[in-house]
Design an enzyme around this catalytic site. Structure first.
Site, PDB file in Angstrom:
ATOM      1  N   SER A  16       0.816  -1.217  -0.058  1.00  0.00           N
ATOM      2  CA  SER A  16      -0.095  -0.022   0.000  1.00  0.00           C
ATOM      3  C   SER A  16       0.949   1.117  -0.033  1.00  0.00           C
ATOM      4  CB  SER A  16      -0.784  -0.189   1.210  1.00  0.00           C
ATOM      5  OG  SER A  16      -1.474   1.111   1.338  1.00  0.00           O
ATOM      6  N   GLU A  45       2.159  10.277 -10.946  1.00  0.00           N
ATOM      7  CA  GLU A  45       1.124   9.754 -11.709  1.00  0.00           C
ATOM      8  C   GLU A  45      -0.203  10.043 -11.062  1.00  0.00           C
ATOM      9  OE1 GLU A  45       2.783   5.758 -13.332  1.00  0.00           O
ATOM     10  OE2 GLU A  45       1.625   5.601 -11.567  1.00  0.00           O
ATOM     11  N   LYS A  51      -3.288   9.337  -8.515  1.00  0.00           N
ATOM     12  CA  LYS A  51      -3.648   8.272  -7.578  1.00  0.00           C
ATOM     13  C   LYS A  51      -4.955   8.106  -8.064  1.00  0.00           C
ATOM     14  CE  LYS A  51      -4.103   6.860  -2.724  1.00  0.00           C
ATOM     15  NZ  LYS A  51      -4.333   5.519  -2.955  1.00  0.00           N
ATOM     16  N   LYS A  99       7.093   8.344  -7.360  1.00  0.00           N
ATOM     17  CA  LYS A  99       7.672   7.132  -7.374  1.00  0.00           C
ATOM     18  C   LYS A  99       9.084   7.460  -7.796  1.00  0.00           C
ATOM     19  CE  LYS A  99       3.749   4.330  -8.651  1.00  0.00           C
ATOM     20  NZ  LYS A  99       3.374   3.665  -9.887  1.00  0.00           N
ATOM     21  N   CYS A 110     -44.465   8.780   3.936  1.00  0.00           N
ATOM     22  CA  CYS A 110     -43.673   8.889   2.824  1.00  0.00           C
ATOM     23  C   CYS A 110     -43.769  10.496   2.343  1.00  0.00           C
ATOM     24  CB  CYS A 110     -44.214   8.124   1.529  1.00  0.00           C
ATOM     25  SG  CYS A 110     -43.288   8.539  -0.062  1.00  0.00           S
ATOM     26  N   CYS A 121     -45.670  10.554  -1.089  1.00  0.00           N
ATOM     27  CA  CYS A 121     -47.051  10.019  -1.432  1.00  0.00           C
ATOM     28  C   CYS A 121     -47.862  10.114  -0.269  1.00  0.00           C
ATOM     29  CB  CYS A 121     -46.998   8.741  -2.233  1.00  0.00           C
ATOM     30  SG  CYS A 121     -46.468   7.475  -0.986  1.00  0.00           S
ATOM     31  N   CYS A 155     -40.778   3.160   1.591  1.00  0.00           N
ATOM     32  CA  CYS A 155     -42.154   3.394   1.204  1.00  0.00           C
ATOM     33  C   CYS A 155     -42.473   2.459   0.375  1.00  0.00           C
ATOM     34  CB  CYS A 155     -42.282   4.917   0.570  1.00  0.00           C
ATOM     35  SG  CYS A 155     -43.943   5.061  -0.331  1.00  0.00           S
ATOM     36  N   CYS A 212     -46.383   5.364  -5.571  1.00  0.00           N
ATOM     37  CA  CYS A 212     -45.756   6.467  -5.012  1.00  0.00           C
ATOM     38  C   CYS A 212     -44.949   7.270  -6.200  1.00  0.00           C
ATOM     39  CB  CYS A 212     -44.466   6.058  -3.910  1.00  0.00           C
ATOM     40  SG  CYS A 212     -43.573   7.383  -3.466  1.00  0.00           S
TER      41      CYS A 212
HETATM   42  S1  IVH Z   1       1.619   2.177  -7.048  1.00  0.00           S
HETATM   43  C1  IVH Z   1       3.620  -0.456  -3.600  1.00  0.00           C
HETATM   44  N1  IVH Z   1       0.455   3.758  -8.597  1.00  0.00           N
HETATM   45  O1  IVH Z   1      -3.182   3.253  -4.112  1.00  0.00           O
HETATM   46  C2  IVH Z   1       2.372   0.321  -3.870  1.00  0.00           C
HETATM   47  N2  IVH Z   1      -0.740   3.049  -6.753  1.00  0.00           N
HETATM   48  O2  IVH Z   1      -2.325   2.883  -1.264  1.00  0.00           O
HETATM   49  C3  IVH Z   1       2.596   0.348  -5.623  1.00  0.00           C
HETATM   50  N3  IVH Z   1      -3.118   3.385  -6.341  1.00  0.00           N
HETATM   51  O3  IVH Z   1      -3.147  -0.354  -3.760  1.00  0.00           O
HETATM   52  C4  IVH Z   1       1.103   0.879  -6.026  1.00  0.00           C
HETATM   53  N4  IVH Z   1      -3.200   4.853  -8.177  1.00  0.00           N
HETATM   54  O4  IVH Z   1      -4.527   0.544  -5.569  1.00  0.00           O
HETATM   55  C5  IVH Z   1       0.441   3.104  -7.371  1.00  0.00           C
HETATM   56  N5  IVH Z   1      -0.591   5.448  -9.607  1.00  0.00           N
HETATM   57  C6  IVH Z   1      -0.811   4.646  -8.701  1.00  0.00           C
HETATM   58  C7  IVH Z   1      -1.825   4.350  -7.929  1.00  0.00           C
HETATM   59  C8  IVH Z   1      -1.903   3.300  -6.932  1.00  0.00           C
HETATM   60  C9  IVH Z   1      -4.197   4.171  -6.969  1.00  0.00           C
HETATM   61  C10 IVH Z   1      -3.878   2.677  -5.503  1.00  0.00           C
HETATM   62  C11 IVH Z   1      -3.437   1.270  -5.631  1.00  0.00           C
HETATM   63  C12 IVH Z   1      -2.734   0.899  -4.018  1.00  0.00           C
HETATM   64  C13 IVH Z   1      -2.997   2.175  -3.193  1.00  0.00           C
HETATM   65  C14 IVH Z   1      -1.986   2.236  -2.417  1.00  0.00           C
END
Ligand code: IVH
Length: 670
Positions: A82, A116, A118, A293, A411, A414, A427, A432
């Protein structure tokens, strides 16, 4: 409360919200509240390290797999991590600084990052062997996920085979997010009626719910996309940088997360996020921040990970869209399924570029818990949802005569009676107005009255023009032919066709009739079971609770809903009017001693010689039962083309399985 109790309570609430979120259910926490609880928990645990346990939500990724879930669980080849979620520029600064220090970067050579969006969807892990997709898993608990291969295969932009000549890696896990674009989501909302109040609340929930559907053909009808952003286990290729990886993924036929760009320093990461945030509404899909990243894979390796998150990637979230407003009135609105939910009518307030006048309060239990009252100063938030919500009440500013809000007793649309079910008020009045369009669309659908040419668009048009004010009005359209012809898109031919269709469906099997009139909790299968058990509408109407409970699949809740439905005066009047218009459900032939009596059929996969519905009707006419799900009660499984997980399950249980030819033999022999 001491720290231990507080920690326990926080964990409990977070776990409950996780489960609801994962199942695509309505959670009673907003995203912001959830994040807040999570931060509180993490802070408390940091202050009291002795109280930290392995099973704390802060120590694991994602959510536990549902017990007894319907999809097989498989291990990821490399764990799915994560991301550390940061809200403040200073936190991003600290993160970048830590990476720099760990790598002993001198402050002159730039440590480059790749940025990128999220994406706000559901992550998936795809395994390719020699370029061929062999399976796709949900993230699950990060170690193993659910096998969603059949559902993922329906996603149009997801390569089932890597494009190009190869050579391809022996094995590679490609990770990304399954999302629904904003336009795709809007189109889906238009097209399909909400089946449960939670399903289509926002794109993310809809994606989660969709991936859990057991029938891949249903999944295929939902506009899902897969956007790739990372790899897990990789054998037989190497990538130098994240940018290279993105290029390679594109060449292999993936869509990658866009817009993306490099960032040479902290300022560039912050600027990338601010720019994206300002364009957020114009971008085709929902995102809730950016991910930065470290670009070089070698440096990623060197940085490694903490137990939960990598040290080389961070998520910098967008600011929640908050504003202050005042509740002028607390009203109630009726959804298409009859759910009556509270809504806060607000002083018009500018929020992220739109004027907000109403905010959702989700349900009455939540309203009571948050104690939102008329006159209150509140904070409202626009999250991924289009509908803003009240996230905070400024209790201190409340006047002396403020009173708690009360749910309605009838409701609001109605004045019909309301029924409490869990957190929701419903309801149950068939007429309705607020539910009318949804009810008629359902009534006209294929597995109910099957009236071709009466889809959501047409129904909305007829209701708006007041040609249809009740469900039974659908069957009394003929005298209104002239008015119908005046409406846009209704020509002589389509109008007369509609009349023909309607007339043809006036005599229909009782099961489809019962499905069509929309008794709460009575879906297609229960409707058919009721029909074959009671035979006629009259017998069902006079059934007692005990008799209802004698029907397969009918429990207390369903029995109560049926009794409630038939005891309502309005519903009785509607049924009488339907009858007066010539609607006549056909008595179901009780065929207890038919040649297939006692057998229970499941159909899976496509059939070439008849539709599935027809096949079900055929076996039922011969005394058998047709059900949708595999269980031990099932005696015969008919597997057509592309039969899926049901077939696998049937094989596991050792059930009798026939192909389409064998099915015809059964029909002929009997
Ligand atoms: S990279 C080691 N890139 O965010 C983790 N994750 O909190 C590599 N997510 O489970 C994940 N956009 O579902 C990455 N451009 C992105 C992302 C992304 C959304 C989500 C993904 C992950 C969660 C992490």
């Amino acid at each position: 409360m001491n720290a231990e109790q507080e920690i326990d309570q926080l964990r409990e609430r977070i776990r409950a919200a996780d489960l609801a979120y994962y199942d695509g259910d309505v959670s009673d926490l907003t995203d912001a509240q959830y994040d807040e609880l999570f931060v509180q928990l993490r802070t408390l645990e940091a202050e009291h390290p002795k109280l930290l346990t392995d099973d704390s939500p802060t120590q694991r990724v994602g959510t536990p797999l549902p017990k007894g879930g319907s999809f097989a669980t498989q291990e990821h080849l490399a764990p799915m991590g994560s991301l550390e979620s940061l809200m403040q520029a200073e936190e991003v600064g600290a993160f970048v600084e830590r990476a720099r220090k760990l790598l002993e970067y001198d402050g002159e050579t730039p440590l480059t990052w790749s940025c990128e969006p999220k994406l706000d969807g559901v992550s998936a892990n795809l395994l390719y062997e020699d370029g061929v997709l062999v399976r796709g898993l949900s993230r699950g608990d990060g170690q193993s996920g659910e096998d969603l291969t059949r559902n993922l295969l329906t996603i149009r932009n997801l390569p089932t085979q890597l494009a190009g000549k190869g050579p391809f890696p022996k094995r590679i896990e490609v990770r990304g997010e399954v999302i629904m674009s904003k336009t795709g989501f809007a189109a889906l909302q238009q097209r399909e009626e909400t089946t449960s109040e939670g399903t289509f609340r926002n794109a993310r929930n809809t994606v989660a719910g969709t991936l859990k559907l057991m029938d891949p053909r249903m999944v295929k009808r939902r506009p899902l996309d897969f956007l790739a952003f990372a790899v897990g286990l990789v054998e037989g290729v190497e990538f130098g940088t994240h940018e290279q990886l993105r290029r390679c993924l594109t060449q292999w036929g993936f869509t990658v997360a866009e817009p993306a760009g490099p960032a040479a320093d902290l300022a560039a990461i912050l600027a990338f996020r601010d720019d994206l945030e300002s364009r957020r509404d114009d971008l085709p899909y929902e995102m809730d921040g950016v991910v930065a990243k470290v670009n070089e894979f070698e440096l990623q390796q060197l940085l490694g990970r903490t137990s939960r998150t990598p040290r080389w990637a961070l998520a910098y979230k967008f600011a929640p869209r908050l504003a202050r407003s005042r509740v002028e009135k607390i009203g109630a609105q009726v959804g298409r399924t009859g759910a009556v939910t509270p809504v806060a009518h607000l002083e018009p307030t500018e929020l992220a570029g739109v004027t907000v006048r109403n905010a959702s309060l989700h349900n009455w239990a939540l309203l009571a818990e948050r104690d939102v009252r008329e006159g209150d100063a509140v904070e409202i938030q626009r999250a991924g949802d289009v509908i803003p919500e009240v996230v905070r009440v400024f209790v201190d500013e409340r006047g002396p005569d403020s009173k708690p809000a009360e749910p309605p007793t009838t409701c609001p649309a109605c004045s019909g009676p309301l029924q409490l079910e869990g957190k929701f008020l419903y309801c149950s009045n068939i007429d309705c107005q607020a539910q009318l369009v949804g009810r008629i669309v359902h009534l006209a659908s294929r597995r109910a009255f099957d009236i071709e040419g009466l889809g959501p668009k047409q129904v909305e048009q007829l209701v708006a023009a007041e040609l249809v004010k009740t469900v039974e009005d659908v069957f009394a359209l003929r005298p209104k032919r002239e008015q119908l012809l005046e409406l846009e898109r209704w020509g002589k031919r389509s109008t007369d066709n509609l009349f023909k269709q309607i007339d043809a469906q006036k005599a229909l099997p009782l099961g489809r009739f019962l499905n069509g009139i929309g008794i709460r909790h009575v879906g297609e299968t229960t409707a058919r079971d009721l029909a074959s058990h009671f035979g006629t509408l009259e017998r069902l109407r006079s059934a007692t609770t005990a008799e209802l409970l004698g029907v397969d699949g009918v429990g207390d809740e369903v029995a109560a809903a049926i009794l409630e439905f038939f005891s309502s005066e309005k519903n009785q009047a509607t049924l009488a009017s339907l009858q007066a218009e010539g609607v006549e459900p056909l008595a179901a032939v009780r065929n207890d001693d038919g040649p297939l009596a006692g057998r229970v059929f499941v159909f899976t996969g496509g059939m070439t010689t008849m539709s599935r519905d027809e096949a079900k009707e055929r076996v039922e006419a011969l005394g058998a039962k047709a059900v949708n799900g595999i269980s031990k009660k099932v005696t015969d499984v008919i597997a057509g083309t592309d039969a899926g997980s049901k077939l696998a399950k049937a094989e596991k249980l050792g059930l009798r399985i026939h192909d389409e030819d064998a099915f015809h033999q059964i029909l002929e022999q009997t």
